[in-house]
Design a protein around this motif. Structure first.
Motif, PDB file in Angstrom:
ATOM      1  N   GLY A 120      -2.998  -0.506  -3.218  1.00 17.29           N
ATOM      2  CA  GLY A 120      -3.265  -1.877  -2.755  1.00 17.29           C
ATOM      3  C   GLY A 120      -4.215  -2.622  -3.676  1.00 17.29           C
ATOM      4  N   GLU A 121      -5.233  -1.921  -4.173  1.00 16.39           N
ATOM      5  CA  GLU A 121      -6.223  -2.555  -5.075  1.00 16.39           C
ATOM      6  C   GLU A 121      -5.574  -2.977  -6.391  1.00 16.39           C
ATOM      7  OE1 GLU A 121      -9.211   0.453  -5.291  1.00 16.39           O
ATOM      8  OE2 GLU A 121     -10.186  -0.172  -3.406  1.00 16.39           O
ATOM      9  N   GLY A 124      -2.382   5.598  -7.387  1.00 15.38           N
ATOM     10  CA  GLY A 124      -1.509   4.713  -6.615  1.00 15.38           C
ATOM     11  C   GLY A 124      -0.202   4.433  -7.339  1.00 15.38           C
ATOM     12  N   LYS A 168      -6.779  12.490   3.869  1.00 22.52           N
ATOM     13  CA  LYS A 168      -7.829  11.728   3.183  1.00 22.52           C
ATOM     14  C   LYS A 168      -7.377  11.348   1.766  1.00 22.52           C
ATOM     15  CE  LYS A 168     -12.722  11.822   2.057  1.00 22.52           C
ATOM     16  NZ  LYS A 168     -13.912  12.615   1.829  1.00 22.52           N
ATOM     17  N   ARG A 192      -3.246   5.335  -1.164  1.00 23.19           N
ATOM     18  CA  ARG A 192      -2.730   4.073  -0.623  1.00 23.19           C
ATOM     19  C   ARG A 192      -3.714   2.926  -0.889  1.00 23.19           C
ATOM     20  NH1 ARG A 192       1.372   4.028   2.953  1.00 23.19           N
ATOM     21  NH2 ARG A 192       0.446   2.393   4.230  1.00 23.19           N
ATOM     22  N   LYS A 193      -4.972   3.234  -0.761  1.00 28.50           N
ATOM     23  CA  LYS A 193      -6.007   2.211  -1.007  1.00 28.50           C
ATOM     24  C   LYS A 193      -5.965   1.754  -2.467  1.00 28.50           C
ATOM     25  CE  LYS A 193     -10.991   1.854  -0.882  1.00 28.50           C
ATOM     26  NZ  LYS A 193     -11.920   2.834  -1.362  1.00 28.50           N
ATOM     27  N   ARG A 194      -5.851   2.717  -3.366  1.00 30.33           N
ATOM     28  CA  ARG A 194      -5.825   2.381  -4.803  1.00 30.33           C
ATOM     29  C   ARG A 194      -4.575   1.587  -5.172  1.00 30.33           C
ATOM     30  NH1 ARG A 194      -8.332   7.956  -7.155  1.00 30.33           N
ATOM     31  NH2 ARG A 194     -10.501   7.472  -6.665  1.00 30.33           N
ATOM     32  N   LYS A 222       0.818  -1.231   0.000  1.00 31.10           N
ATOM     33  CA  LYS A 222       0.000   0.000   0.000  1.00 31.10           C
ATOM     34  C   LYS A 222       0.848   1.277   0.000  1.00 31.10           C
ATOM     35  CE  LYS A 222      -4.117  -1.942   2.285  1.00 31.10           C
ATOM     36  NZ  LYS A 222      -3.635  -3.288   2.596  1.00 31.10           N
ATOM     37  N   ASP A 231      -4.747   8.603   1.999  1.00 33.54           N
ATOM     38  CA  ASP A 231      -5.391   7.305   2.296  1.00 33.54           C
ATOM     39  C   ASP A 231      -6.009   6.704   1.043  1.00 33.54           C
ATOM     40  OD1 ASP A 231      -4.655   7.411   4.909  1.00 33.54           O
ATOM     41  OD2 ASP A 231      -6.600   8.072   5.690  1.00 33.54           O
ATOM     42  N   GLU A 232      -6.620   7.562   0.224  1.00 33.23           N
ATOM     43  CA  GLU A 232      -7.249   7.096  -1.022  1.00 33.23           C
ATOM     44  C   GLU A 232      -6.178   6.563  -1.983  1.00 33.23           C
ATOM     45  OE1 GLU A 232     -10.300   6.033  -3.408  1.00 33.23           O
ATOM     46  OE2 GLU A 232     -10.471   6.795  -1.345  1.00 33.23           O
TER      47      GLU A 232
END
Length: 558
Positions: free
Chosen positions: A525-526, A484, A515, A521-523, A456, A518-519
């Protein structure tokens, strides 16, 4: 689709952690083990006679009868004594591994090379360096397969694959091709030896690729033997593969052979810690990296510092280490930068020893307000005055001064948790980063950015890396940092634009809200989940099918 009953896979990096191929094989092992329980057998070089291997656990009971026969040699089939050890590779899935000591075959070297010339016109006359060592291992690995096959599989109708990785295992693939034509052979080049050499010798690779002649360049760059074994293996195996579209193009132009299948490199996310452990490990990594930096620099950088890094093999131009230093130098004067930046170059150099003065500071637990001498490096090198990273930083007068918003630290050792300074593994260290940067010029795939996003950590890469091209394909456009993965367009000649793009992306990231981060990092990981082995293993089955069909057709003619 034909599926193999047995797969033998050889590589210089089986139970031998050298570079990216170790990651390819060790992370893929579990996916194949899950479906082929103990019928996927890896073969590697035995470097561990004097000390115990951290990657291998011997099991004398495994194939005990064959082990005895292999060591005795087989008169029936004219096979010599094979110094083998059988056990488990200590990676997820714990597949069977056979390690072979190839040194006894050096005395037959000329005879082996003569056979290779006679049957496949491989030019070993210009061999030097690691060519002999790799070739003797490759030959020994093939004899291991032949011995095992004669013992267990000869009288069955089992479908068998022999998969050779890189030019180092080409000789063995050609031997199997000739001696055991009933086995389907696959050869994967993870980077062409001549392409890597062209790029490493400061020659423009991409704009002129159509005009380069592989054999001619091999002569010019003194690479005849490696190029010859690679080319002949590509031409004669049942299925020729590589790891990305960009290298497939290179194979066609430089080896005069289009690949049959592209086998992109996946990842096994069992290496990635879950939920609470993930947060705890990330916090510990950040804390350790900041402690090391503060002790070295005499600073008090806090957790709001933006931690970035680059890593990989020490190929200064090919891995884009030069452009990383350039970008950090430009970032020093960037008015858009909203945070202090701590940049690590985690690339194994010619390490002497960990710095005693830095160790003492770290052990004291105290804070310091004066930097140590040479505050750019954590370990002393044997070649301090000739090191490329230190030389470039000196040229740009990058001395990590108090007033500098960007501090660059060279961590020139393998991060194996025993380096004496950081004392954490690479995967644990990666977790602590905010951003990873891999501006590769020559990168057939690029594991480092894939590993980063699996943890991530958003990353910056280029479209000269196979991974960067794959990410663009997934996005349907050039990736931006908000996705990401930021993919920068790189050519033979736009070094300066790449450095600016990195500088601008880091500056932009430093101004993002929690925020937005975080978005990001999430992307990241996805996207990594689309590159799991469970997604990519289908390409391997395609390669197995091609090789097995050719082997069957060949044996029907007999």
């Amino acid at each position: 689709m034909l599926k193999p009953d047995y797969i033998f896979e050889s590589s210089w990096e089986v139970c031998n952690k050298v570079g990216g191929i170790y990651t390819v094989l060790s992370t893929r092992a579990k996916t194949l083990q899950d479906t082929m329980k103990d019928r996927i057998i890896f073969i590697g070089p035995d470097f561990w006679q004097e000390k115990e291997s951290p990657y291998f656990r011997e099991d004398k009971a495994l194939f005990a009868e064959w082990q005895w026969e292999a060591k005795e040699g087989s008169q029936e089939y004219g096979l010599p004594s094979l110094p083998v050890r059988v056990g488990r590779w200590m990676v997820p899935g714990q597949p069977i591994a056979i390690l072979v000591d190839f040194r006894p075959f050096f005395e037959k070297k000329n005879e082996i090379y003569g056979w290779l010339w006679e049957h496949y016109q491989v030019d070993s006359l210009h061999a030097y360096g690691d060519y002999d060592e790799a070739s003797m291992f490759s030959y020994a690995a093939a004899l291991v397969v032949e011995s095992y096959y004669r013992h267990y599989l000869q009288k069955t109708n089992q479908r068998v694959i022999y998969h050779a990785n890189e030019w180092m295992c080409g000789l063995g693939a050609l031997y199997i091709n000739k001696v055991l034509p009933q086995i389907g052979t696959i050869f994967t080049t993870h980077a062409t030896s001549i392409g890597r050499s062209i790029a490493g010798n400061q020659k423009p690779l991409y704009d002129y690729l159509f005009a380069y002649h592989g054999d001619q360049m091999a002569e010019e760059l003194n690479m005849q033997s490696k190029h010859s074994i690679e080319k002949q293996t590509a031409l004669h195996v049942d299925c020729f593969t590589t790891v990305s579209d960009i290298t497939a193009n290179e194979c066609q132009e430089l080896l005069d052979k289009p690949v049959d299948v592209v086998l992109p490199n996946g990842f096994d996310n069992s290496f990635v810690p879950k939920a609470a452990t993930f947060t705890k490990k990330r916090k510990a990594a950040r804390q350790r990296l900041l402690e090391v930096a503060n002790a070295l620099l005499g600073e008090n950088l806090d957790d709001d510092t933006l931690i970035v890094s680059t890593s990989g093999r020490y190929e200064f131009r090919n891995k884009g280490i030069d452009v990383f230093v350039e970008a950090m130098n430009r970032l020093l004067r960037d008015k858009e930068l909203k945070k202090k930046v701590l940049a690590f170059i985690e690339v194994p150099g010619w390490v002497g020893e960990p710095r005693k003065d830095l160790q003492e500071r770290l052990l004291s637990g105290k804070s310091y307000d004066t930097p140590l001498e040479v505050p750019q490096i954590t370990h002393w090198l044997h070649n301090m005055s000739h090191d490329n990273v230190l030389g470039m930083m000196k040229y740009y007068d990058m001395h990590n001064r108090k007033e500098d918003q960007v501090k660059v630290i060279f961590l020139p050792c393998y991060l194996d948790s025993k380096d004496g300074i950081v004392d954490m593994t690479y995967y644990d260290v990666v977790l602590g980063n905010d951003l990873c940067i891999y501006p590769s010029y020559y990168e057939p795939w690029g594991y480092t950015p894939l590993e980063a996003i699996a943890f991530k950590v958003p990353c910056i890469t280029t479209d000269l890396a196979g991974f960067g091209l794959w990410a663009n394909k997934e996005f349907g456009r050039y990736g931006e940092i908000e996705d990401g993965v930021k993919v920068i367009h790189r050519t033979d000649y736009n070094y300066s634009e790449v450095a600016d793009a990195i500088k601008d992306t880091v500056a932009k990231y430093s101004g993002m809200t929690d925020k937005q981060v975080d978005e990001c990092r999430k992307r990241a990981g996805e996207l990594s989940k689309k590159a799991l082995w469970s997604e990519f293993i289908k390409y391997y089955y395609e390669a197995y099918d091609i090789a097995l069909r050719k082997a069957e057709a060949r044996n029907k003619k007999k």
